[in-house]
Every structure is written in structure tokens, then in C-alpha cells.
Design a protein around this motif. Structure first.
Motif, short mmCIF file in Angstrom:
data_model
loop_
_atom_site.label_atom_id
_atom_site.label_comp_id
_atom_site.label_asym_id
_atom_site.label_seq_id
_atom_site.Cartn_x
_atom_site.Cartn_y
_atom_site.Cartn_z
N ILE A 20 0.86 -1.18 0.00
CA ILE A 20 0.00 0.00 0.00
C ILE A 20 0.90 1.23 0.00
CG2 ILE A 20 -1.77 1.32 1.21
CD1 ILE A 20 -2.65 -1.27 2.56
N TYR A 21 0.69 2.12 -0.97
CA TYR A 21 1.43 3.37 -1.03
C TYR A 21 0.54 4.47 -0.47
CZ TYR A 21 4.34 7.08 -3.07
OH TYR A 21 5.14 8.18 -3.27
N ALA A 58 0.22 -6.11 4.75
CA ALA A 58 0.75 -5.46 3.55
C ALA A 58 2.01 -4.68 3.87
CB ALA A 58 -0.31 -4.52 2.96
N LYS A 59 2.85 -4.47 2.83
CA LYS A 59 4.02 -3.61 2.96
C LYS A 59 3.55 -2.17 2.74
CE LYS A 59 8.39 -2.46 3.17
NZ LYS A 59 9.39 -3.10 2.28
N TRP A 60 3.68 -1.35 3.77
CA TRP A 60 3.22 0.03 3.70
C TRP A 60 4.36 0.98 3.37
CZ3 TRP A 60 -1.62 2.34 4.64
CH2 TRP A 60 -2.63 1.49 5.06
N ILE A 61 4.08 1.94 2.52
CA ILE A 61 5.00 3.06 2.28
C ILE A 61 4.17 4.35 2.39
CG2 ILE A 61 6.51 4.22 0.63
CD1 ILE A 61 7.22 1.63 -0.60
N ASN A 62 4.19 4.93 3.61
CA ASN A 62 4.56 4.39 4.91
C ASN A 62 3.29 4.10 5.70
OD1 ASN A 62 7.58 4.82 5.03
ND2 ASN A 62 6.96 6.91 4.62
N HIS A 63 3.41 3.31 6.75
CA HIS A 63 2.24 3.05 7.59
C HIS A 63 1.74 4.38 8.18
CE1 HIS A 63 -0.30 1.46 10.78
NE2 HIS A 63 -0.24 0.29 10.18
N PRO A 64 0.42 4.62 8.17
CA PRO A 64 -0.11 5.90 8.65
C PRO A 64 0.33 6.27 10.07
CG PRO A 64 -1.81 4.69 7.49
CD PRO A 64 -0.64 3.76 7.61
N VAL A 65 0.33 5.31 10.97
CA VAL A 65 0.73 5.60 12.35
C VAL A 65 2.16 6.11 12.39
CG1 VAL A 65 1.16 4.60 14.63
CG2 VAL A 65 -0.89 3.95 13.37
N ASN A 66 3.06 5.46 11.64
CA ASN A 66 4.45 5.88 11.60
C ASN A 66 4.61 7.24 10.92
OD1 ASN A 66 4.96 3.38 12.74
ND2 ASN A 66 5.41 2.42 10.77
N THR A 215 9.73 3.48 5.65
CA THR A 215 10.33 2.85 4.48
C THR A 215 10.74 3.90 3.45
OG1 THR A 215 8.98 0.87 4.80
CG2 THR A 215 9.93 1.18 2.62
N PHE A 216 10.01 5.00 3.42
CA PHE A 216 10.27 6.07 2.46
C PHE A 216 10.36 7.41 3.19
CE2 PHE A 216 8.61 9.68 0.16
CZ PHE A 216 9.33 9.66 -1.02
N GLY A 217 11.21 8.30 2.71
CA GLY A 217 11.27 9.64 3.26
C GLY A 217 12.16 10.55 2.44
N ALA A 253 12.07 2.24 -7.98
CA ALA A 253 12.51 1.81 -6.66
C ALA A 253 11.32 1.65 -5.70
CB ALA A 253 13.52 2.81 -6.09
N ILE A 254 10.35 2.56 -5.79
CA ILE A 254 9.17 2.48 -4.93
C ILE A 254 8.35 1.23 -5.25
CG2 ILE A 254 6.94 3.56 -4.42
CD1 ILE A 254 8.36 6.28 -4.71
N VAL A 255 8.13 0.98 -6.55
CA VAL A 255 7.37 -0.22 -6.95
C VAL A 255 8.10 -1.47 -6.50
CG1 VAL A 255 6.58 -1.56 -8.92
CG2 VAL A 255 6.21 0.90 -8.89
N ASN A 256 9.41 -1.52 -6.71
CA ASN A 256 10.18 -2.69 -6.30
C ASN A 256 10.09 -2.93 -4.80
OD1 ASN A 256 10.96 -3.17 -8.92
ND2 ASN A 256 13.00 -2.26 -8.71
N GLU A 257 10.11 -1.84 -4.04
CA GLU A 257 10.01 -1.97 -2.58
C GLU A 257 8.63 -2.49 -2.19
OE1 GLU A 257 11.51 -1.94 1.23
OE2 GLU A 257 12.62 -1.43 -0.59
N LEU A 258 7.60 -2.01 -2.85
CA LEU A 258 6.24 -2.44 -2.53
C LEU A 258 6.02 -3.92 -2.81
CD1 LEU A 258 4.08 0.55 -3.83
CD2 LEU A 258 4.17 -0.29 -1.48
N VAL A 259 6.64 -4.44 -3.87
CA VAL A 259 6.43 -5.83 -4.25
C VAL A 259 7.56 -6.74 -3.76
CG1 VAL A 259 5.05 -5.21 -6.23
CG2 VAL A 259 7.52 -5.56 -6.52
N GLY A 260 8.47 -6.17 -2.96
CA GLY A 260 9.53 -7.00 -2.37
C GLY A 260 10.64 -7.36 -3.32
#
Length: 269
Positions: A20-21, A58-66, A215-217, A253-260
Motif C-alpha cells: 500500500i502506497y 501489507a508492505k506500507w509506504i509508509n504506515h499511517p501511524v508511523n 520505508t520512504f522519506g 525503486a518504490i514499486v520494487n520496494e512495494l512488491v519486495g
């Protein structure tokens, strides 16, 4: 959750949603005027978006809480120092510190992103360079602000971090360092150059991201007198304008990170 796009129907479950982006939680900062019906609709959609945290696998970029936690500037500075990064001398408050020197310059910026609307016009507050004598004559008791030391002749650096990959670029104007906040300049008037950071700085940035659980910033640094200073990190920072200046497109890079499928290219580790 079921999503219908035209004739296509997608069924999303905890066991089949990989990534999830979470792009931009702008609903937190909207000061536009809405009628009652619009307020109700926006509040329910905002709640729906927040409830997507139910997809915990799911792999979050980024999780809302974080994301919400990391957007706090004082917490950022605390984590940056814990990760071994230098930070400018900083004061936060609504009373002027006693050690302000009238002949020196200081950076003044809001504690949170200051985004306002007035008669359909959008306003955004940047960091400002303010003289000490002006600060001494000012009144700030109504709300807290951030004061930081002014870094002499600094080189601005934006580091886009995606997983363990870093994409640093220097930012200049007509080949020279920029006085004050570089963001007040139109993006197309500036020059962006891909650079290599010292390994120690890169590893500390990754350590900061781990502390923030991001994961992203978009990390902003300033290089002054041979020292790298951490300025801030934006967990939902823009990157489209800077992607052409990176050796690997950030969208890939973002897509690759989302899909591992993160690449080893540009990895500091």
C-alpha cells in the motif's frame, strides 16, 4: 474490500494485498471552508482511509501511524541525534530565548507545516532567515515556533530514501549555494546533481529511518563547513521533480520496494 474500475473487479484481503502506497494525508491540514454536507463526506472518507490499517500484512509506504508520528519535528530531531546525525542548535517555544544575539541571523520556522487558505488562495510558510535584533523586538507569545542556528554558506542536499536505498542530490542555484530556504525558488530555476554521501552519513540516515519506522522519506541535509547537518525528514515527500536526476528512477525503486524486489543498486549496506 472490493474495488471496481470499469468492468474490472478487484477483491482485496489481508492474505493477497502485498503493498500500500500511502501517498499524502492531506486531510489533516485542510483549512478550506466546507458546507455541512461536504464536511460530513470528507470526515467519513478520512475515517475510511485511516481504517485501511486493517491490512496489517501489507508492505506500507509508509504506515499511517508511523507517518503521523514522524511528522513531528521535535521527535525527528530527537531520533536524528540518537542515530548519530548532527542537528542545528534548536529552540522551541513561545518565549524568546535569552541568548539571542542582535547581530546574528537565525532560522525561524513553524512547528508544523503551515498551510492556509484565504479566499481560494493557498498560502504556505517556509523557513525564514531573521536577524537577532528583529527577533528581540518581536512578540511570539501566541504560539510556539522553532528557532535554529543559521548555518553559514550551506549546501542543500535532498536524500530520497526507499528501503535501504538512498538517492542524494545537491541543490544549487546558478551553481551557487542557496541563502535561506531553497524551496522558495521555483523548482525549475535550481540545479540538481546526483552526489555520493560519506558511508557513515548514509548509514546514520538509514538508522534514523529505522528509528522512525519509515520505508520512504525525503531527508533534507545541509553541508556547512565540512559538516553534514540533519534538517528534517518528510515521510510523504514529493519526489517526481527530482527523479530525473537520480541514477535509478525513484518510481521504479518504490514499486520494487512495494512488491519486495528491492535492488542492491545504491544500497549503502
Amino acid at each position: 474490500m472490493v474495488i471496481t474500475i470499469g468492468d474490472d473487479v478487484y477483491s482485496l484481503r489481508n492474505d493477497n494485498l502485498k503493498g500500500i502506497y500511502f501517498r499524502a494525508p492531506v486531510f489533516l491540514r485542510s483549512h478550506k471552508k466546507y458546507n455541512i454536507n461536504e464536511q460530513l463526506i470528507r470526515s467519513q472518507w478520512s475515517s475510511f482511509i485511516r481504517n485501511l490499517v486493517v491490512f496489517e500484512n501489507a508492505k506500507w509506504i509508509n504506515h499511517p501511524v508511523n507517518t503521523y508520528r514522524a511528522e513531528n519535528k521535535m521527535y525527528q530531531l530527537h531520533c536524528a541525534q540518537s542515530a548519530g546525525l548532527l542537528t542545528p542548535k534548536t529552540y522551541v517555544g513561545n518565549v524568546l530565548p535569552k541568548n539571542i544575539i542582535g547581530t546574528q541571523e537565525y532560522i525561524v520556522k513553524p512547528l508544523d507545516t503551515a498551510l492556509f487558505y484565504n479566499e481560494s488562495q493557498e498560502y504556505f510558510t517556509y523557513a525564514s532567515v531573521v536577524g537577532g535584533s528583529e527577533l528581540i523586538d518581536s512578540n511570539i507569545k501566541d504560539a510556539p515556533v522553532i528557532f535554529q542556528e543559521f548555518l553559514e554558506d550551506k549546501l542543500d542536499i535532498r536524500v530520497t530514501v526507499i528501503g535501504n536505498m538512498v538517492f542524494p542530490v545537491s541543490i544549487t542555484k546558478q551553481g551557487k549555494n542557496i541563502y535561506g530556504d531553497w524551496r522558495v525558488n521555483p523548482k525549475d530555476s535550481l540545479q540538481y546533481t546526483s552526489i555520493t554521501l560519506p558511508k557513515g552519513i548514509t548509514n546514520r540516515i538509514i538508522g534514523l529511518m529505522n528509528k522512525l519506522d519509515l520505508t520512504f522519506g525525503g531527508v533534507d541535509l545541509a553541508l556547512s563547513k565540512g559538516k553534514y547537518y540533519f534538517i528534517e525528514v518528510n515521510p510523504t515527500g514529493e519526489w517526481g521533480w527530482i527523479s530525473p536526476y537520480c541514477t535509478m528512477p525513484l518510481e521504479i525503486a518504490i514499486v520494487n520496494e512495494l512488491v519486495g524486489e528491492a535492488s542492491d543498486e545504491k544500497s549503502p549496506l
